[in-house]
Design a protein around this motif. Structure first.
Motif, mmCIF file in Angstrom:
data_model
loop_
_atom_site.group_PDB
_atom_site.id
_atom_site.type_symbol
_atom_site.label_atom_id
_atom_site.label_comp_id
_atom_site.label_asym_id
_atom_site.label_seq_id
_atom_site.Cartn_x
_atom_site.Cartn_y
_atom_site.Cartn_z
ATOM 1 N N GLN A 1 0.820 -1.209 0.000
ATOM 2 C CA GLN A 1 0.000 0.000 0.000
ATOM 3 C C GLN A 1 0.855 1.262 0.000
ATOM 4 N N LEU A 2 2.034 1.211 0.626
ATOM 5 C CA LEU A 2 2.927 2.363 0.598
ATOM 6 C C LEU A 2 3.406 2.621 -0.830
ATOM 7 N N TYR A 3 3.823 1.593 -1.530
ATOM 8 C CA TYR A 3 4.238 1.757 -2.927
ATOM 9 C C TYR A 3 3.076 2.274 -3.769
ATOM 10 N N HIS A 4 1.912 1.702 -3.571
ATOM 11 C CA HIS A 4 0.735 2.119 -4.327
ATOM 12 C C HIS A 4 0.422 3.599 -4.073
ATOM 13 N N TYR A 5 0.462 4.002 -2.822
ATOM 14 C CA TYR A 5 0.196 5.392 -2.464
ATOM 15 C C TYR A 5 1.192 6.332 -3.149
ATOM 16 N N LEU A 6 2.465 5.986 -3.106
ATOM 17 C CA LEU A 6 3.482 6.844 -3.723
ATOM 18 C C LEU A 6 3.315 6.925 -5.232
ATOM 19 N N VAL A 7 2.971 5.823 -5.871
ATOM 20 C CA VAL A 7 2.755 5.849 -7.324
ATOM 21 C C VAL A 7 1.527 6.680 -7.668
ATOM 22 N N THR A 8 0.477 6.596 -6.857
ATOM 23 C CA THR A 8 -0.720 7.384 -7.165
ATOM 24 C C THR A 8 -0.466 8.884 -7.003
ATOM 25 N N LEU A 9 0.557 9.261 -6.239
ATOM 26 C CA LEU A 9 0.916 10.677 -6.157
ATOM 27 C C LEU A 9 1.385 11.205 -7.519
ATOM 28 N N LEU A 10 1.806 10.295 -8.401
ATOM 29 C CA LEU A 10 2.198 10.685 -9.757
ATOM 30 C C LEU A 10 0.986 11.030 -10.605
ATOM 31 N N GLY A 11 -0.206 10.663 -10.138
ATOM 32 C CA GLY A 11 -1.429 11.026 -10.843
ATOM 33 C C GLY A 11 -2.248 9.852 -11.333
ATOM 34 N N SER A 12 -1.642 8.674 -11.452
ATOM 35 C CA SER A 12 -2.370 7.521 -11.977
ATOM 36 C C SER A 12 -1.562 6.260 -11.752
ATOM 37 N N ASP A 13 -2.267 5.127 -11.585
ATOM 38 C CA ASP A 13 -1.578 3.833 -11.484
ATOM 39 C C ASP A 13 -0.833 3.509 -12.762
ATOM 40 N N GLN A 14 -1.232 4.121 -13.875
ATOM 41 C CA GLN A 14 -0.646 3.796 -15.169
ATOM 42 C C GLN A 14 0.654 4.554 -15.434
ATOM 43 N N LYS A 15 1.123 5.365 -14.515
ATOM 44 C CA LYS A 15 2.313 6.186 -14.731
ATOM 45 C C LYS A 15 3.577 5.354 -14.935
ATOM 46 N N LEU A 16 3.621 4.115 -14.485
ATOM 47 C CA LEU A 16 4.809 3.278 -14.670
ATOM 48 C C LEU A 16 4.687 2.357 -15.875
ATOM 49 N N GLU A 17 3.530 2.334 -16.494
ATOM 50 C CA GLU A 17 3.304 1.420 -17.603
ATOM 51 C C GLU A 17 4.295 1.682 -18.735
ATOM 52 N N ASN A 18 4.960 0.607 -19.160
ATOM 53 C CA ASN A 18 5.939 0.617 -20.259
ATOM 54 C C ASN A 18 7.185 1.446 -19.962
ATOM 55 N N LEU A 19 7.465 1.729 -18.700
ATOM 56 C CA LEU A 19 8.690 2.441 -18.333
ATOM 57 C C LEU A 19 9.709 1.478 -17.753
ATOM 58 N N ASP A 20 10.975 1.864 -17.802
ATOM 59 C CA ASP A 20 12.039 1.142 -17.112
ATOM 60 C C ASP A 20 12.143 1.730 -15.709
ATOM 61 N N VAL A 21 12.047 0.872 -14.685
ATOM 62 C CA VAL A 21 12.040 1.325 -13.298
ATOM 63 C C VAL A 21 13.282 0.797 -12.594
ATOM 64 N N LEU A 22 13.974 1.693 -11.879
ATOM 65 C CA LEU A 22 15.109 1.326 -11.048
ATOM 66 C C LEU A 22 14.779 1.711 -9.617
ATOM 67 N N GLU A 23 14.831 0.747 -8.720
ATOM 68 C CA GLU A 23 14.606 1.030 -7.300
ATOM 69 C C GLU A 23 15.922 0.862 -6.562
ATOM 70 N N ILE A 24 16.357 1.936 -5.929
ATOM 71 C CA ILE A 24 17.577 1.923 -5.126
ATOM 72 C C ILE A 24 17.172 1.667 -3.679
ATOM 73 N N GLY A 25 17.795 0.683 -3.057
ATOM 74 C CA GLY A 25 17.427 0.324 -1.685
ATOM 75 C C GLY A 25 16.218 -0.587 -1.670
ATOM 76 N N SER A 26 16.233 -1.585 -2.541
ATOM 77 C CA SER A 26 15.052 -2.435 -2.744
ATOM 78 C C SER A 26 14.869 -3.523 -1.694
ATOM 79 N N GLY A 27 15.810 -3.648 -0.777
ATOM 80 C CA GLY A 27 15.653 -4.676 0.262
ATOM 81 C C GLY A 27 15.526 -6.060 -0.353
ATOM 82 N N ARG A 28 14.526 -6.805 0.071
ATOM 83 C CA ARG A 28 14.327 -8.166 -0.437
ATOM 84 C C ARG A 28 13.517 -8.203 -1.726
ATOM 85 N N GLY A 29 13.098 -7.037 -2.223
ATOM 86 C CA GLY A 29 12.460 -6.986 -3.536
ATOM 87 C C GLY A 29 10.948 -6.974 -3.558
ATOM 88 N N GLY A 30 10.307 -6.834 -2.423
ATOM 89 C CA GLY A 30 8.847 -6.829 -2.397
ATOM 90 C C GLY A 30 8.240 -5.687 -3.192
#
Length: 79
Positions: A29-58
């Protein structure tokens, strides 16, 4: 550290998850909340995503399984 997110609004919509993801609901839900701050769940669609500090990858798993990015790469440094 990602302890998660829960809305204080009792009328907030409930995020629909696959049953196997329920144990990680608050972190997802934290990831979902942060992505929705971008304006839409679709903001990551077809993009290359890099997460720094990804922990175990959840978070990477959530983005890959629910947000349809082109690629997801997670990096975490541990000694």
């Amino acid at each position: 550290m990602n302890y998660g997110y829960a809305s204080s609004d009792p009328h907030a919509p409930v995020l629909q998850l696959f049953p196997e993801d329920e144990s990680d609901r608050y972190q997802i839900q934290l990831y979902h909340y942060l992505v929705t701050l971008l304006g839409s769940d679709q903001k990551l669609e077809n993009l290359d995503v890099l997460e720094i500090g990804s922990g175990r990858g959840g978070g990477c798993g959530y983005m890959k399984n629910y947000l349809n990015p082109k690629t997801v790469v997670g990096v975490d440094y541990a000694m």
